[in-house]
Motif scaffolding. Structure first.
Motif, mmCIF file in Angstrom:
data_model
loop_
_atom_site.group_PDB
_atom_site.id
_atom_site.type_symbol
_atom_site.label_atom_id
_atom_site.label_comp_id
_atom_site.label_asym_id
_atom_site.label_seq_id
_atom_site.Cartn_x
_atom_site.Cartn_y
_atom_site.Cartn_z
ATOM 1 N N GLY A 36 0.816 -1.218 0.000
ATOM 2 C CA GLY A 36 0.000 0.000 0.000
ATOM 3 C C GLY A 36 0.843 1.259 0.000
ATOM 4 O O GLY A 36 0.551 2.216 -0.723
ATOM 5 N N ASP A 37 1.895 1.277 0.809
ATOM 6 C CA ASP A 37 2.792 2.426 0.888
ATOM 7 C C ASP A 37 3.533 2.627 -0.441
ATOM 8 O O ASP A 37 3.717 3.755 -0.904
ATOM 9 C CB ASP A 37 3.792 2.202 2.025
ATOM 10 C CG ASP A 37 4.237 3.470 2.716
ATOM 11 O OD1 ASP A 37 3.625 4.533 2.508
ATOM 12 O OD2 ASP A 37 5.215 3.387 3.488
ATOM 13 N N ILE A 38 3.938 1.528 -1.057
ATOM 14 C CA ILE A 38 4.635 1.599 -2.346
ATOM 15 C C ILE A 38 3.697 2.147 -3.418
ATOM 16 O O ILE A 38 4.070 3.024 -4.203
ATOM 17 C CB ILE A 38 5.194 0.210 -2.735
ATOM 18 C CG1 ILE A 38 6.301 -0.198 -1.748
ATOM 19 C CG2 ILE A 38 5.703 0.205 -4.182
ATOM 20 C CD1 ILE A 38 6.698 -1.663 -1.803
ATOM 21 N N ILE A 39 2.464 1.673 -3.420
ATOM 22 C CA ILE A 39 1.482 2.147 -4.410
ATOM 23 C C ILE A 39 1.208 3.631 -4.222
ATOM 24 O O ILE A 39 1.276 4.416 -5.173
ATOM 25 C CB ILE A 39 0.177 1.337 -4.326
ATOM 26 C CG1 ILE A 39 0.407 -0.082 -4.848
ATOM 27 C CG2 ILE A 39 -0.947 2.025 -5.109
ATOM 28 C CD1 ILE A 39 -0.755 -1.030 -4.601
ATOM 29 N N GLU A 40 0.894 4.034 -3.003
ATOM 30 C CA GLU A 40 0.537 5.440 -2.760
ATOM 31 C C GLU A 40 1.700 6.379 -3.034
ATOM 32 O O GLU A 40 1.507 7.462 -3.583
ATOM 33 C CB GLU A 40 -0.018 5.622 -1.358
ATOM 34 C CG GLU A 40 -1.379 4.990 -1.158
ATOM 35 C CD GLU A 40 -2.393 5.370 -2.245
ATOM 36 O OE1 GLU A 40 -2.521 6.573 -2.582
ATOM 37 O OE2 GLU A 40 -3.051 4.457 -2.782
ATOM 38 N N SER A 41 2.906 5.976 -2.669
ATOM 39 C CA SER A 41 4.059 6.840 -2.950
ATOM 40 C C SER A 41 4.269 6.981 -4.454
ATOM 41 O O SER A 41 4.565 8.071 -4.945
ATOM 42 C CB SER A 41 5.325 6.315 -2.267
ATOM 43 O OG SER A 41 5.727 5.063 -2.808
ATOM 44 N N HIS A 42 4.086 5.899 -5.196
ATOM 45 C CA HIS A 42 4.265 5.987 -6.649
ATOM 46 C C HIS A 42 3.118 6.730 -7.318
ATOM 47 O O HIS A 42 3.330 7.405 -8.329
ATOM 48 C CB HIS A 42 4.519 4.601 -7.250
ATOM 49 C CG HIS A 42 5.934 4.184 -7.066
ATOM 50 N ND1 HIS A 42 6.388 3.665 -5.866
ATOM 51 C CD2 HIS A 42 7.018 4.298 -7.874
ATOM 52 C CE1 HIS A 42 7.686 3.452 -5.960
ATOM 53 N NE2 HIS A 42 8.092 3.832 -7.167
ATOM 54 N N ARG A 43 1.948 6.647 -6.759
ATOM 55 C CA ARG A 43 0.835 7.438 -7.291
ATOM 56 C C ARG A 43 1.205 8.930 -7.226
ATOM 57 O O ARG A 43 1.030 9.679 -8.182
ATOM 58 C CB ARG A 43 -0.441 7.159 -6.486
ATOM 59 C CG ARG A 43 -1.704 7.660 -7.144
ATOM 60 C CD ARG A 43 -2.970 7.324 -6.367
ATOM 61 N NE ARG A 43 -3.094 5.992 -5.835
ATOM 62 C CZ ARG A 43 -3.402 4.895 -6.537
ATOM 63 N NH1 ARG A 43 -3.573 4.979 -7.842
ATOM 64 N NH2 ARG A 43 -3.519 3.725 -5.944
ATOM 65 N N THR A 44 1.760 9.340 -6.087
ATOM 66 C CA THR A 44 2.197 10.732 -5.917
ATOM 67 C C THR A 44 3.385 11.049 -6.816
ATOM 68 O O THR A 44 3.413 12.087 -7.483
ATOM 69 C CB THR A 44 2.555 11.001 -4.439
ATOM 70 O OG1 THR A 44 1.404 10.745 -3.641
ATOM 71 C CG2 THR A 44 3.035 12.421 -4.228
#
Length: 149
Positions: free
Chosen positions: A51-59
């Motif tokens: 989840g953290d990897i996804i959200e950081s890459h979304r940003t």
């Protein structure tokens, strides 16, 4: 015992990361990681969990890495057992033409999940400092890796 199919499956995981980056698809990028994966960026930021990897890459895809592509070169794939692989490579995010030099050194640790799917359990990205490397090699030749001698 690992097979040629295992080697190909591991390489395809990395290729999938490059493709997801090309599409700026944070969900697809993150899907290549285990639920509890760790991800360390070249600036030293530590992320834990898909989840953290996804959200950081979304940003990142919306801001600092907007419009970028990912260049990747696999240098080595080693299997530490039937369900663990370590991939060492070089990479670079870029806009425009493919970079001539890939300035980051990367280590991926992949695991085969019970489903048979290979996923990245840990990723480390380090920015190379070629001038510092050259100085250290000149002043302390014992630091030169055997492959470069």
């Amino acid at each position: 015992m690992t097979t040629r199919d295992d080697q190909q499956a591991v390489v395809e995981v990395i290729a999938g990361l490059v493709d997801a980056w090309r599409r700026h698809d944070a969900d697809a990028y993150g899907a290549a990681f285990t639920e509890d994966a760790t991800y360390i960026t070249f600036v030293g930021t530590y992320y834990r969990g898909r989840g953290d990897i996804i959200e950081s890459h979304r940003t990142l895809f919306a801001k600092y890495l907007k419009g970028t592509q990912l260049a990747d070169e696999i240098l080595d794939v080693r299997f530490l057992g039937p369900d663990i692989a370590v991939v060492t490579g070089r990479g670079e995010s870029y806009k425009g033409d493919h970079p001539k030099k890939l300035t980051k050194v990367q280590t991926y640790t992949l695991v085969r999940e019970p489903s048979g799917q290979w996923r990245v359990a840990a990723f480390q990205n380090t920015k190379r400092k070629p001038i510092m490397e050259a100085i250290s090699f000149k002043t302390a030749p014992g630091l030169i890796p055997a492959a470069q001698r």
